[in-house]
Motif scaffolding. Structure first.
Motif, PDB file in Angstrom:
ATOM      1  N   UNK A 236       0.780  -1.236   0.000  1.00  0.00           N
ATOM      2  CA  UNK A 236       0.000   0.000   0.000  1.00  0.00           C
ATOM      3  C   UNK A 236       0.815   1.291   0.000  1.00  0.00           C
ATOM      4  N   UNK A 237       2.106   1.236   0.287  1.00  0.00           N
ATOM      5  CA  UNK A 237       2.898   2.476   0.265  1.00  0.00           C
ATOM      6  C   UNK A 237       3.171   2.888  -1.176  1.00  0.00           C
ATOM      7  N   UNK A 238       2.898   4.151  -1.444  1.00  0.00           N
ATOM      8  CA  UNK A 238       3.150   4.731  -2.767  1.00  0.00           C
ATOM      9  C   UNK A 238       4.098   5.905  -2.578  1.00  0.00           C
ATOM     10  N   UNK A 239       5.311   5.788  -3.075  1.00  0.00           N
ATOM     11  CA  UNK A 239       6.335   6.807  -2.843  1.00  0.00           C
ATOM     12  C   UNK A 239       6.006   8.145  -3.488  1.00  0.00           C
ATOM     13  N   UNK A 240       5.046   8.162  -4.405  1.00  0.00           N
ATOM     14  CA  UNK A 240       4.701   9.404  -5.097  1.00  0.00           C
ATOM     15  C   UNK A 240       3.631  10.207  -4.356  1.00  0.00           C
ATOM     16  N   UNK A 241       3.020   9.610  -3.339  1.00  0.00           N
ATOM     17  CA  UNK A 241       1.926  10.273  -2.636  1.00  0.00           C
ATOM     18  C   UNK A 241       2.299  10.561  -1.187  1.00  0.00           C
ATOM     19  N   UNK A 242       1.668  11.590  -0.640  1.00  0.00           N
ATOM     20  CA  UNK A 242       1.881  11.910   0.766  1.00  0.00           C
ATOM     21  C   UNK A 242       0.879  11.098   1.585  1.00  0.00           C
ATOM     22  N   UNK A 243       1.402  10.135   2.360  1.00  0.00           N
ATOM     23  CA  UNK A 243       0.563   9.202   3.100  1.00  0.00           C
ATOM     24  C   UNK A 243       0.818   9.293   4.601  1.00  0.00           C
ATOM     25  N   UNK A 244      -0.218   8.992   5.380  1.00  0.00           N
ATOM     26  CA  UNK A 244      -0.089   8.978   6.834  1.00  0.00           C
ATOM     27  C   UNK A 244      -0.508   7.607   7.358  1.00  0.00           C
ATOM     28  N   UNK A 245       0.336   7.026   8.198  1.00  0.00           N
ATOM     29  CA  UNK A 245       0.030   5.762   8.861  1.00  0.00           C
ATOM     30  C   UNK A 245      -0.258   6.059  10.332  1.00  0.00           C
ATOM     31  N   UNK A 246      -1.401   5.581  10.826  1.00  0.00           N
ATOM     32  CA  UNK A 246      -1.753   5.767  12.235  1.00  0.00           C
ATOM     33  C   UNK A 246      -1.818   4.408  12.918  1.00  0.00           C
ATOM     34  N   UNK A 262      12.931   0.294   5.550  1.00  0.00           N
ATOM     35  CA  UNK A 262      13.370   0.596   4.184  1.00  0.00           C
ATOM     36  C   UNK A 262      12.693   1.840   3.615  1.00  0.00           C
ATOM     37  N   UNK A 263      11.821   2.456   4.427  1.00  0.00           N
ATOM     38  CA  UNK A 263      11.076   3.627   3.959  1.00  0.00           C
ATOM     39  C   UNK A 263      11.352   4.873   4.806  1.00  0.00           C
ATOM     40  N   UNK A 264      12.293   4.783   5.766  1.00  0.00           N
ATOM     41  CA  UNK A 264      12.589   5.927   6.615  1.00  0.00           C
ATOM     42  C   UNK A 264      12.949   7.164   5.792  1.00  0.00           C
ATOM     43  N   UNK A 265      13.613   6.944   4.661  1.00  0.00           N
ATOM     44  CA  UNK A 265      14.042   8.073   3.840  1.00  0.00           C
ATOM     45  C   UNK A 265      12.857   8.868   3.291  1.00  0.00           C
ATOM     46  N   UNK A 266      11.663   8.270   3.295  1.00  0.00           N
ATOM     47  CA  UNK A 266      10.473   8.956   2.783  1.00  0.00           C
ATOM     48  C   UNK A 266       9.834   9.886   3.825  1.00  0.00           C
ATOM     49  N   UNK A 267      10.151   9.697   5.088  1.00  0.00           N
ATOM     50  CA  UNK A 267       9.515  10.504   6.138  1.00  0.00           C
ATOM     51  C   UNK A 267      10.018  11.942   6.083  1.00  0.00           C
ATOM     52  N   UNK A 268       9.149  12.938   6.250  1.00  0.00           N
ATOM     53  CA  UNK A 268       7.750  12.842   6.670  1.00  0.00           C
ATOM     54  C   UNK A 268       6.733  12.763   5.523  1.00  0.00           C
ATOM     55  N   UNK A 269       7.205  12.659   4.269  1.00  0.00           N
ATOM     56  CA  UNK A 269       6.238  12.468   3.185  1.00  0.00           C
ATOM     57  C   UNK A 269       5.392  11.231   3.458  1.00  0.00           C
ATOM     58  N   UNK A 270       6.040  10.199   3.968  1.00  0.00           N
ATOM     59  CA  UNK A 270       5.337   9.049   4.516  1.00  0.00           C
ATOM     60  C   UNK A 270       5.273   9.276   6.019  1.00  0.00           C
TER      61      UNK A 270
END
Length: 333
Positions: A236-246, A262-270
């Motif tokens: 479900x993670x899409x690197x092109x979109x700004x997503x929030x996980x709660x 493996x996705x820490x580099x995306x934060x805070x976009x993720x």
């Protein structure tokens, strides 16, 4: 003054030049009709002899054990530790001691623990209950205070935090930061009222803004949870979109964080947002945004309400809602 062996109340009375009954009153906090001189003399003798009263004996003599039964869903997290510290802070000042047990959010275990604590003669209970717990208090016939979660349709005393409002408001702030896609990873919300409130606060905030979300339910104590979480996130993670996980559950948040390595580099976009876990969330890289409950104060209030019931003072407000705060960190900047 030194004494060998176990000293008795009678010996304390003889050394203090008073009666055994007066010493018993002193030990049980009934000193309002006692002279200051007598109180001081008894206190001096107890200190000099290092006297330790027997809880069992005091229970037989006073109809009060000065024991409080504490039942917690999961004693392994910082929230629970702070709850117990808050309870103990008030209990110790009032002359009470604690029996603490872990229910593991298991109804049958809750029932068994309560039966065992009743045999021990506890004066009352402070409980973090499951939804099913509502049938148990009817047979306990002891003062009881719920904390963190309440039991629907049962008139009782409780202390909790504003889980729904705090989650709703924090989610709205994240929406204002530009998050467009949303993920919810939670344990079964039907098991605890707290879970219902947190998940409802998140979902309602999204629905009120016409936003959709993906959801994963994880099981308590399931060794396959880390793999389930990772598989779900990869899907479900899409690197092109700004997503929030709660993640509304304290024990699930670290699993989700590890799964995201493996996705820490995306934060805070993720984005990632959870509850409590202050023992590590402020020091993680990136640091994690969490909604914080005033756990120590919650424990203090629960103890005050329970002891107030036990001692029939009726001074405390028996239903209290405490305010959470949001610790904004790098994961949602």
């Amino acid at each position: 003054m030194t004494h060998s062996g176990k000293i008795t109340i009678r010996e304390i009375a003889n050394l203090a030049c008073t009666s055994k009954t007066t010493v018993s009153f002193y030990l049980n906090g009934k000193t309002e009709k006692m002279s200051e001189k007598t109180r001081q003399k008894i206190a001096e003798v107890i200190k000099e002899t290092n006297y330790k009263p027997s809880i069992a004996a005091r229970s037989l003599n006073s109809k009060s054990s000065k024991l409080l039964g504490i039942m917690i869903g999961d004693i392994t997290n910082t929230f629970s530790n702070q709850i117990v510290k808050g309870i103990e802070d008030i209990a110790s000042k009032k002359g009470y001691q604690l029996i603490v047990a872990n229910s593991n959010y298991d109804y049958s275990r809750e029932e068994n623990l309560m039966d065992r604590m009743l045999v021990m003669g506890v004066d009352g209970f402070i409980v973090q209950p499951t939804i099913q717990f509502k049938e148990i208090p009817k047979k306990a016939k002891k003062p009881m205070v719920f904390f963190d979660s309440n039991v629907n349709d049962y008139k009782t005393k409780w202390v909790k935090t504003n889980n729904y409002d705090a989650t709703y408001e924090a989610t709205v702030v994240c929406i204002s930061k530009g998050y467009k896609k949303f993920i919810l990873i939670t344990a079964d919300p039907s098991l605890l009222s707290t879970r219902k409130e947190r998940t409802s606060g998140y979902i309602d905030a999204l629905l009120d803004h016409d936003l959709a979300y993906e959801k994963l339910i994880v099981e308590d104590n399931d060794e396959n949870n880390p793999k389930k979480i990772l598989d779900f996130l990869v899907k479900h993670i899409n690197e092109k979109e700004k997503q929030l996980i709660f993640v509304p559950n304290c024990w699930a948040l670290p699993m989700v964080f590890i799964a995201l390595k493996d996705y820490y580099f995306l934060m805070p976009k993720l984005g990632l947002m959870g509850f409590d876990n202050t023992e590590w969330t402020n020091f993680a890289t990136p640091s994690i945004t969490t909604i914080l409950q005033p756990a120590f104060k919650e424990g203090q209030q629960a103890a005050s309400i329970l002891i107030d019931q036990i001692e029939s003072k009726n001074d405390e407000n028996g239903q209290q809602v405490l305010e959470c705060i949001v610790n904004w960190n790098e994961s949602t900047l």
